[in-house]
Design an enzyme around this catalytic site. Structure first.
Site, PDB file in Angstrom:
ATOM      1  N   LYS A  96      -3.247   0.245 -14.596  1.00 42.97           N
ATOM      2  CA  LYS A  96      -2.460  -0.770 -13.873  1.00 42.97           C
ATOM      3  C   LYS A  96      -1.831  -1.796 -14.806  1.00 42.97           C
ATOM      4  O   LYS A  96      -0.715  -2.261 -14.552  1.00 42.97           O
ATOM      5  CB  LYS A  96      -3.322  -1.475 -12.822  1.00 42.97           C
ATOM      6  CG  LYS A  96      -4.026  -0.536 -11.846  1.00 42.97           C
ATOM      7  CD  LYS A  96      -3.081   0.368 -11.090  1.00 42.97           C
ATOM      8  CE  LYS A  96      -3.809   1.581 -10.571  1.00 42.97           C
ATOM      9  NZ  LYS A  96      -2.933   2.675 -10.184  1.00 42.97           N
ATOM     10  N   GLY A 138      -7.138  -0.473  -3.885  1.00 43.90           N
ATOM     11  CA  GLY A 138      -8.085  -1.433  -3.312  1.00 43.90           C
ATOM     12  C   GLY A 138      -9.463  -1.438  -3.940  1.00 43.90           C
ATOM     13  O   GLY A 138     -10.267  -2.317  -3.672  1.00 43.90           O
ATOM     14  N   GLU A 143      -4.565 -11.951 -11.200  1.00 43.66           N
ATOM     15  CA  GLU A 143      -3.275 -12.284 -10.572  1.00 43.66           C
ATOM     16  C   GLU A 143      -3.478 -13.428  -9.584  1.00 43.66           C
ATOM     17  O   GLU A 143      -4.575 -13.601  -9.048  1.00 43.66           O
ATOM     18  CB  GLU A 143      -2.721 -11.079  -9.777  1.00 43.66           C
ATOM     19  CG  GLU A 143      -2.179  -9.955 -10.625  1.00 43.66           C
ATOM     20  CD  GLU A 143      -1.727  -8.766  -9.783  1.00 43.66           C
ATOM     21  OE1 GLU A 143      -2.013  -8.721  -8.570  1.00 43.66           O
ATOM     22  OE2 GLU A 143      -1.072  -7.875 -10.361  1.00 43.66           O
ATOM     23  N   LYS A 144      -2.427 -14.152  -9.318  1.00 48.35           N
ATOM     24  CA  LYS A 144      -2.409 -15.087  -8.197  1.00 48.35           C
ATOM     25  C   LYS A 144      -2.672 -14.255  -6.944  1.00 48.35           C
ATOM     26  O   LYS A 144      -2.087 -13.179  -6.777  1.00 48.35           O
ATOM     27  CB  LYS A 144      -1.026 -15.746  -8.115  1.00 48.35           C
ATOM     28  CG  LYS A 144      -0.832 -16.626  -6.914  1.00 48.35           C
ATOM     29  CD  LYS A 144      -1.117 -18.055  -7.252  1.00 48.35           C
ATOM     30  CE  LYS A 144      -1.036 -18.954  -6.025  1.00 48.35           C
ATOM     31  NZ  LYS A 144      -1.694 -20.245  -6.291  1.00 48.35           N
ATOM     32  N   HIS A 161      -7.661  -0.293   3.236  1.00 48.94           N
ATOM     33  CA  HIS A 161      -6.736   0.350   2.308  1.00 48.94           C
ATOM     34  C   HIS A 161      -6.288   1.729   2.753  1.00 48.94           C
ATOM     35  O   HIS A 161      -5.673   2.466   1.988  1.00 48.94           O
ATOM     36  CB  HIS A 161      -7.311   0.371   0.895  1.00 48.94           C
ATOM     37  CG  HIS A 161      -7.702  -1.012   0.432  1.00 48.94           C
ATOM     38  ND1 HIS A 161      -6.759  -1.999   0.219  1.00 48.94           N
ATOM     39  CD2 HIS A 161      -8.911  -1.577   0.211  1.00 48.94           C
ATOM     40  CE1 HIS A 161      -7.407  -3.121  -0.133  1.00 48.94           C
ATOM     41  NE2 HIS A 161      -8.693  -2.883  -0.142  1.00 48.94           N
ATOM     42  N   GLU A 167       5.148   0.197  -5.601  1.00 47.28           N
ATOM     43  CA  GLU A 167       4.512  -0.624  -4.564  1.00 47.28           C
ATOM     44  C   GLU A 167       4.686  -2.107  -4.860  1.00 47.28           C
ATOM     45  O   GLU A 167       4.436  -2.542  -5.982  1.00 47.28           O
ATOM     46  CB  GLU A 167       3.001  -0.362  -4.515  1.00 47.28           C
ATOM     47  CG  GLU A 167       2.604   0.968  -3.946  1.00 47.28           C
ATOM     48  CD  GLU A 167       1.089   1.035  -3.725  1.00 47.28           C
ATOM     49  OE1 GLU A 167       0.633   2.118  -3.349  1.00 47.28           O
ATOM     50  OE2 GLU A 167       0.371   0.034  -3.923  1.00 47.28           O
ATOM     51  N   GLU A 193       1.755  -1.812  -8.178  1.00 43.38           N
ATOM     52  CA  GLU A 193       1.312  -0.503  -8.674  1.00 43.38           C
ATOM     53  C   GLU A 193       2.435   0.512  -8.508  1.00 43.38           C
ATOM     54  O   GLU A 193       3.358   0.296  -7.732  1.00 43.38           O
ATOM     55  CB  GLU A 193       0.111   0.021  -7.850  1.00 43.38           C
ATOM     56  CG  GLU A 193      -1.157  -0.778  -8.022  1.00 43.38           C
ATOM     57  CD  GLU A 193      -2.286  -0.300  -7.116  1.00 43.38           C
ATOM     58  OE1 GLU A 193      -2.264   0.853  -6.654  1.00 43.38           O
ATOM     59  OE2 GLU A 193      -3.200  -1.109  -6.863  1.00 43.38           O
ATOM     60  N   ARG A 221       3.338  10.408  -7.244  1.00 41.68           N
ATOM     61  CA  ARG A 221       3.176  11.607  -6.408  1.00 41.68           C
ATOM     62  C   ARG A 221       4.033  11.487  -5.151  1.00 41.68           C
ATOM     63  O   ARG A 221       4.577  10.430  -4.866  1.00 41.68           O
ATOM     64  CB  ARG A 221       1.702  11.714  -5.979  1.00 41.68           C
ATOM     65  CG  ARG A 221       1.261  10.466  -5.213  1.00 41.68           C
ATOM     66  CD  ARG A 221      -0.017  10.611  -4.444  1.00 41.68           C
ATOM     67  NE  ARG A 221      -0.194   9.493  -3.532  1.00 41.68           N
ATOM     68  CZ  ARG A 221      -0.702   8.320  -3.859  1.00 41.68           C
ATOM     69  NH1 ARG A 221      -1.123   8.095  -5.088  1.00 41.68           N
ATOM     70  NH2 ARG A 221      -0.794   7.358  -2.959  1.00 41.68           N
ATOM     71  N   VAL A 242       1.857  10.372   1.553  1.00 38.89           N
ATOM     72  CA  VAL A 242       1.598  10.768   2.944  1.00 38.89           C
ATOM     73  C   VAL A 242       2.788  10.388   3.818  1.00 38.89           C
ATOM     74  O   VAL A 242       3.236  11.171   4.657  1.00 38.89           O
ATOM     75  CB  VAL A 242       0.319  10.069   3.479  1.00 38.89           C
ATOM     76  CG1 VAL A 242       0.077  10.444   4.937  1.00 38.89           C
ATOM     77  CG2 VAL A 242      -0.898  10.394   2.628  1.00 38.89           C
TER      78      VAL A 242
HETATM   79  C1  MV4 Z   1      -3.200  -7.988  -4.046  1.00 39.54           C
HETATM   80  C2  MV4 Z   1      -3.312  -8.721  -2.844  1.00 39.54           C
HETATM   81  C3  MV4 Z   1      -2.994 -10.061  -2.858  1.00 39.54           C
HETATM   82  N1  MV4 Z   1      -2.590 -10.640  -4.021  1.00 39.54           N
HETATM   83  N2  MV4 Z   1      -2.782  -8.612  -5.164  1.00 39.54           N
HETATM   84  C4  MV4 Z   1      -4.987  -3.888  -2.375  1.00 39.54           C
HETATM   85  C5  MV4 Z   1      -4.784  -2.498  -2.838  1.00 39.54           C
HETATM   86  C6  MV4 Z   1      -4.066  -2.557  -4.118  1.00 39.54           C
HETATM   87  N3  MV4 Z   1      -2.954  -1.645  -4.037  1.00 39.54           N
HETATM   88  C7  MV4 Z   1      -3.640  -3.975  -4.301  1.00 39.54           C
HETATM   89  N4  MV4 Z   1      -4.145  -4.710  -3.178  1.00 39.54           N
HETATM   90  C8  MV4 Z   1      -3.887  -6.014  -3.002  1.00 39.54           C
HETATM   91  N5  MV4 Z   1      -3.470  -6.681  -4.108  1.00 39.54           N
HETATM   92  C9  MV4 Z   1      -2.490  -9.917  -5.151  1.00 39.54           C
HETATM   93  N6  MV4 Z   1      -2.107 -10.506  -6.266  1.00 39.54           N
HETATM   94  C10 MV4 Z   1      -3.732  -8.057  -1.691  1.00 39.54           C
HETATM   95  C11 MV4 Z   1      -4.028  -6.690  -1.779  1.00 39.54           C
HETATM   96  C12 MV4 Z   1      -4.423  -6.073  -0.540  1.00 39.54           C
HETATM   97  C13 MV4 Z   1      -3.599  -5.106   0.048  1.00 39.54           C
HETATM   98  C14 MV4 Z   1      -2.425  -4.681  -0.540  1.00 39.54           C
HETATM   99  C15 MV4 Z   1      -1.630  -3.726   0.059  1.00 39.54           C
HETATM  100  C16 MV4 Z   1      -2.012  -3.197   1.290  1.00 39.54           C
HETATM  101  C17 MV4 Z   1      -3.175  -3.595   1.873  1.00 39.54           C
HETATM  102  C18 MV4 Z   1      -3.991  -4.549   1.272  1.00 39.54           C
HETATM  103  C19 MV4 Z   1      -5.158  -4.967   1.896  1.00 39.54           C
HETATM  104  C20 MV4 Z   1      -5.953  -5.905   1.312  1.00 39.54           C
HETATM  105  C21 MV4 Z   1      -5.601  -6.457   0.083  1.00 39.54           C
END
Ligand code: MV4
Length: 448
Positions: A116, A165, A200-201, A235, A275, A287, A291, A294
């Site tokens: 990441k 997640g 990260e914030k 997630h 993403e 991220e 691939r 879904v």
């Molecule tokens: C975050 C966030 C809030 N702030 N990063 C969760 C999965 C991973 N892909 C990154 N994720 C998150 N990163 C910062 N700086 C909140 C999440 C997050 C989330 C992100 C996307 C979809 C669903 C989520 C559910 C909980 C937390």
């Protein structure tokens, strides 16, 4: 074009890939575990090979068995689908070394985006906005505290080998951060064998918006729009749609320009997804997935482009038929993931499907591995299908979705169809007003 492709996957995505192969005149090889001998992907395939036992590590993750199956059947290329080996750079590399074509990106891009921190630094270099934070690995807890004081609380500590997640800790104070830092590091070590973490914030009410790209081996890049995947639980996404109800045209245009520049700069190959978290009109890259996803069908519904066909053509060395700025999405599309699980308590519900009726009619598509009499095995992911609808407007799309969910019958096992019926009837969903926390809030309070 390839004459024969091995599909290294199971379930609805193996069926999905088979369908495009057949339309392209390509024969298919299905691989399967013992429990999947009567699975739909095996029945539909031109030929099939049993590659091992029911545990994924013995079959769908069994690299020697899959490559042997490709060898004995004379397959020329391997499509990994999603999950399983789709983002395994070693698999992509060995596949290529043995003379088969891996239908996916270059191994080095799978490696780079799997880390990441490297992913963030790569896209940042080419101009994508990222979340304010440590901009790299944290050396110690004091550095974590320093960064947090600079950017302000709350903050989130993430594992660099994490994703989806896993290995994340939120902290609202220095004291909490000191604890979170140590817990995140030991969890990262335990889960990924890599204790590197970054900070990260923490964005409190974002949406999850992702951008679909296709890139060929001639330097052409195509941006196929965004998907809003905010409705998720633990997630696991459950409803996805395109376009995002929250993104404005100027924001979208700017974002797509930036993403295209990254793809060109990296020399990315194949299908990929960037993403983002989207909050208060700003995008923040988090991220990249290397691939097919879904939720790819919603993009197909509004663009008219078969993403699997494009992946195959790109892997064969053909030029993209949809250069940048040539794709104008039409209308709106929403997908509901159909899971074999209890719609309230979410425990898995494998077993025999006694009744099956899939909806049809205008603007309705069902990608599923179910048929009457099929037994859903207990060993794999609960997603057994997807209902995808298209409409000229979001309003028409939602009306179709409601109607299609009313028609859908799956008997003998529990599915989350009743949950979907309730969700799509909420006011918040009708208005497109939801964040990544809405579904969990709904499950606790009954309001989205
Ligand atoms: C975050 C966030 C809030 N702030 N990063 C969760 C999965 C991973 N892909 C990154 N994720 C998150 N990163 C910062 N700086 C909140 C999440 C997050 C989330 C992100 C996307 C979809 C669903 C989520 C559910 C909980 C937390």
């Amino acid at each position: 074009m390839f004459k024969k492709i091995l599909i290294a996957n199971r379930g609805e995505i193996a069926v999905r890939i088979h369908r495009t192969c057949r339309e392209m005149g390509i024969s298919t090889v299905a691989v399967h575990s013992e429990a999947d001998a009567s699975a739909l992907h095996v029945k539909l395939a031109t030929e099939s090979v049993c590659i091992g036992g029911n545990a994924a590590k013995d079959s769908y993750l069994n690299i020697p068995a899959i490559l042997s199956a490709a060898e004995v059947t004379d397959a020329e290329a391997i499509h990994p689908g999603y999950g399983f080996l789709s983002e395994n750079s070693k698999f992509a590399e060995i596949t290529g070394k043995l003379g088969f074509t891996f239908i996916g990106p270059k191994p080095e891009h799978i490696v780079a985006m799997g880390d990441k921190i490297t992913a963030i630094q790569t896209v940042k270099k080419y101009g994508l906005p990222t979340v304010p934070g440590s901009d790299g690995v944290l050396d110690d807890v004091e550095q974590a505290v320093e960064v947090a004081e600079r950017i302000g609380y709350p903050v989130i500590v993430k594992a660099t080998s994490g994703g989806g997640g896993k290995g994340m800790k939120v902290a609202h104070s220095t004291q909490a951060l000191r604890q979170a830092f140590h817990i995140a590091m030991s969890e990262a070590q335990a889960n990924f064998g890599d204790n590197r973490v970054y900070l990260e914030k923490f964005l409190e009410q974002p949406r999850h918006v992702e951008v679909q790209v296709l890139c060929d081996s001639h330097g052409n890049v195509s941006i196929l729009g965004e998907r809003d995947c905010s409705l998720q639980r633990r997630h696991q996404k459950i409803i996805e749609e395109t376009p995002s109800p929250a993104v404005t045209d100027p924001m979208r245009e700017k974002l797509f320009e930036q993403v295209a520049r990254v793809c060109q700069g990296m020399g990315y190959l194949g299908a990929g997804t960037f993403e983002f978290l989207y909050e208060k009109g700003e995008f923040y890259f988090i991220e990249m997935n290397t691939r097919l996803q879904v939720e790819h069908p919603v993009t197909e519904m509004v663009t008219g482009i078969d993403l699997v066909a494009e992946q195959i053509r790109i892997a064969f060395g053909e030029k993209l038929r949809y250069p940048i700025h040539s794709v104008t999405p039409r209308g709106h599309s929403i997908e509901c993931r159909i899971n074999a699980e209890d719609p309230e308590k979410f425990y898995p519900s494998p077993g025999k499907v006694t009744e099956y009726f899939a909806p049809g009619g205008p603007g309705v598509r069902v990608d599923s591995c179910l048929y009457p009499g099929y037994s859903v095995p207990p060993y794999y992911d609960p997603t057994v299908g997807k209902l995808i609808v298209h409409g000229a407007t979001r309003e028409e799309c939602v009306a179709r979705l409601k109607r299609a969910l009313e028609e859908f019958v799956v008997g003998g096992i529990k599915t989350n169809i009743p949950l979907h019926r309730k969700l799509v009837a909420t006011n918040a969903f009708l208005k497109g007003e939801y964040t990544i926390h809405s579904l969990e809030h709904y499950l606790q309070t009954g309001r989205l």
